[in-house]
Design a protein around this motif. Structure first.
Motif, PDB file in Angstrom:
ATOM      1  N   TRP A  97       0.853  -1.188   0.000  1.00  0.00           N
ATOM      2  CA  TRP A  97       0.000   0.000   0.000  1.00  0.00           C
ATOM      3  C   TRP A  97       0.888   1.236   0.000  1.00  0.00           C
ATOM      4  O   TRP A  97       1.859   1.311   0.752  1.00  0.00           O
ATOM      5  CB  TRP A  97      -0.877   0.043   1.249  1.00  0.00           C
ATOM      6  CG  TRP A  97      -1.979  -0.961   1.265  1.00  0.00           C
ATOM      7  CD1 TRP A  97      -2.046  -2.097   2.031  1.00  0.00           C
ATOM      8  CD2 TRP A  97      -3.191  -0.920   0.511  1.00  0.00           C
ATOM      9  NE1 TRP A  97      -3.218  -2.762   1.783  1.00  0.00           N
ATOM     10  CE2 TRP A  97      -3.941  -2.061   0.854  1.00  0.00           C
ATOM     11  CE3 TRP A  97      -3.702  -0.034  -0.431  1.00  0.00           C
ATOM     12  CZ2 TRP A  97      -5.185  -2.329   0.296  1.00  0.00           C
ATOM     13  CZ3 TRP A  97      -4.951  -0.307  -0.985  1.00  0.00           C
ATOM     14  CH2 TRP A  97      -5.675  -1.444  -0.621  1.00  0.00           C
ATOM     15  N   VAL A 103      -0.399   4.386   5.767  1.00  0.00           N
ATOM     16  CA  VAL A 103      -1.470   3.422   5.552  1.00  0.00           C
ATOM     17  C   VAL A 103      -0.996   2.059   6.063  1.00  0.00           C
ATOM     18  O   VAL A 103       0.144   1.664   5.820  1.00  0.00           O
ATOM     19  CB  VAL A 103      -1.892   3.378   4.060  1.00  0.00           C
ATOM     20  CG1 VAL A 103      -0.737   2.979   3.173  1.00  0.00           C
ATOM     21  CG2 VAL A 103      -3.082   2.486   3.845  1.00  0.00           C
ATOM     22  N   ALA A 128       0.531   5.397   0.428  1.00  0.00           N
ATOM     23  CA  ALA A 128      -0.304   6.534   0.790  1.00  0.00           C
ATOM     24  C   ALA A 128       0.060   7.724  -0.087  1.00  0.00           C
ATOM     25  O   ALA A 128       1.236   7.966  -0.354  1.00  0.00           O
ATOM     26  CB  ALA A 128      -0.094   6.890   2.263  1.00  0.00           C
ATOM     27  N   LEU A 162      -8.200  -1.156   6.633  1.00  0.00           N
ATOM     28  CA  LEU A 162      -7.114  -0.336   6.137  1.00  0.00           C
ATOM     29  C   LEU A 162      -7.142   0.981   6.912  1.00  0.00           C
ATOM     30  O   LEU A 162      -8.097   1.750   6.811  1.00  0.00           O
ATOM     31  CB  LEU A 162      -7.293  -0.078   4.637  1.00  0.00           C
ATOM     32  CG  LEU A 162      -6.108   0.511   3.905  1.00  0.00           C
ATOM     33  CD1 LEU A 162      -4.905  -0.438   3.967  1.00  0.00           C
ATOM     34  CD2 LEU A 162      -6.468   0.796   2.456  1.00  0.00           C
ATOM     35  N   ILE A 196      -3.203  11.901   3.048  1.00  0.00           N
ATOM     36  CA  ILE A 196      -2.836  10.624   3.681  1.00  0.00           C
ATOM     37  C   ILE A 196      -1.326  10.444   3.666  1.00  0.00           C
ATOM     38  O   ILE A 196      -0.682  10.510   2.620  1.00  0.00           O
ATOM     39  CB  ILE A 196      -3.538   9.447   2.988  1.00  0.00           C
ATOM     40  CG1 ILE A 196      -5.057   9.612   3.088  1.00  0.00           C
ATOM     41  CG2 ILE A 196      -3.101   8.119   3.605  1.00  0.00           C
ATOM     42  CD1 ILE A 196      -5.837   8.602   2.282  1.00  0.00           C
ATOM     43  N   VAL A 228      -5.053   6.100  -1.632  1.00  0.00           N
ATOM     44  CA  VAL A 228      -4.069   5.043  -1.385  1.00  0.00           C
ATOM     45  C   VAL A 228      -4.100   4.115  -2.594  1.00  0.00           C
ATOM     46  O   VAL A 228      -5.143   3.935  -3.226  1.00  0.00           O
ATOM     47  CB  VAL A 228      -4.331   4.254  -0.077  1.00  0.00           C
ATOM     48  CG1 VAL A 228      -4.177   5.149   1.124  1.00  0.00           C
ATOM     49  CG2 VAL A 228      -5.676   3.589  -0.083  1.00  0.00           C
ATOM     50  N   SER A 244      -5.540   4.682   7.966  1.00  0.00           N
ATOM     51  CA  SER A 244      -4.733   5.741   7.358  1.00  0.00           C
ATOM     52  C   SER A 244      -4.587   6.912   8.313  1.00  0.00           C
ATOM     53  O   SER A 244      -5.527   7.294   9.004  1.00  0.00           O
ATOM     54  CB  SER A 244      -5.339   6.212   6.034  1.00  0.00           C
ATOM     55  OG  SER A 244      -6.616   6.774   6.238  1.00  0.00           O
ATOM     56  N   TYR A 303     -10.266   4.614   9.025  1.00  0.00           N
ATOM     57  CA  TYR A 303     -10.154   3.240   8.547  1.00  0.00           C
ATOM     58  C   TYR A 303     -11.362   2.890   7.707  1.00  0.00           C
ATOM     59  O   TYR A 303     -12.419   3.501   7.831  1.00  0.00           O
ATOM     60  CB  TYR A 303      -9.980   2.239   9.699  1.00  0.00           C
ATOM     61  CG  TYR A 303     -11.240   1.950  10.470  1.00  0.00           C
ATOM     62  CD1 TYR A 303     -12.115   0.947  10.057  1.00  0.00           C
ATOM     63  CD2 TYR A 303     -11.559   2.666  11.617  1.00  0.00           C
ATOM     64  CE1 TYR A 303     -13.272   0.685  10.766  1.00  0.00           C
ATOM     65  CE2 TYR A 303     -12.703   2.402  12.330  1.00  0.00           C
ATOM     66  CZ  TYR A 303     -13.561   1.409  11.903  1.00  0.00           C
ATOM     67  OH  TYR A 303     -14.717   1.151  12.595  1.00  0.00           O
TER      68      TYR A 303
END
Length: 181
Positions: free
Chosen positions: A87, A155, A89, A162, A152, A128, A164, A174
């Protein structure tokens, strides 16, 4: 938006208590994550909208290459997903005026412009991106007007959620996600 490209990727040895430079000349070095198999690590270069792969093992050990570039926003934090992917951000969208930032003198000028009058602003935006170990975008989650989550910076995936964090607020967000394994 400083005018210098001085970011570095460092390695610290607890055994020798020494630090050495693995890579330099990064334009705002940011998030770092070690791969699931520990063969490489990924390092974000925010202002270049790029993520690099630095090889820790194997025939390319010690080499760095572009993992993914031309991202739609400014990458910030990076983390492993539970399914073997990553992931990234995005702290904000890529802006047309920033195409001039490769020119050092323009970066310097932008960095010192008065905040309220002349400096271009970045709009609220949340994004993201999930990326495969090979650097292929698999999915993206966006809040295009930043009304729910924006800027963001971090993450983290945990137990089907998920999470952030952001650089502009004092909260963690989330969402529930479907974990594919």
């Amino acid at each position: 938006m400083q005018g210098s490209v001085t970011g570095r990727l460092l390695c610290y040895s607890p055994k020798t208590k020494k630090t050495h430079v693995l890579a330099g000349d990064l334009f705002y070095a940011n998030g770092v994550v070690v791969a699931h198999d520990q063969f490489f690590l990924l390092v974000v270069e925010t202002m270049a909208v790029t993520v690099h792969k630095y090889w820790l093992k194997g025939p390319k050990k010690g080499q760095m290459e572009v993992w993914i570039s031309s991202l739609p926003g400014f990458p910030d934090g990076i983390s492993r997903s539970e399914d073997g992917n990553y992931w990234v951000a995005m702290a904000g969208p890529n802006q047309p005026f920033l195409n001039f930032l490769p020119y050092r003198v323009l970066r310097f000028i932008f960095a010192w412009l008065p905040k309220l009058s002349l400096r271009p602003t970045t709009k609220a935006y949340g994004m993201v991106i999930k990326i495969s170990p090979e650097g292929k975008v698999l999915e993206h989650l966006m809040d295009t007007d930043g009304s729910v989550v924006n800027f963001i910076s971090a993450v983290t995936e945990h137990n089907g959620r998920l999470f952030s964090g952001n650089v502009a607020g004092d909260y963690v967000s989330y969402i529930d996600i479907e974990v594919k394994q």
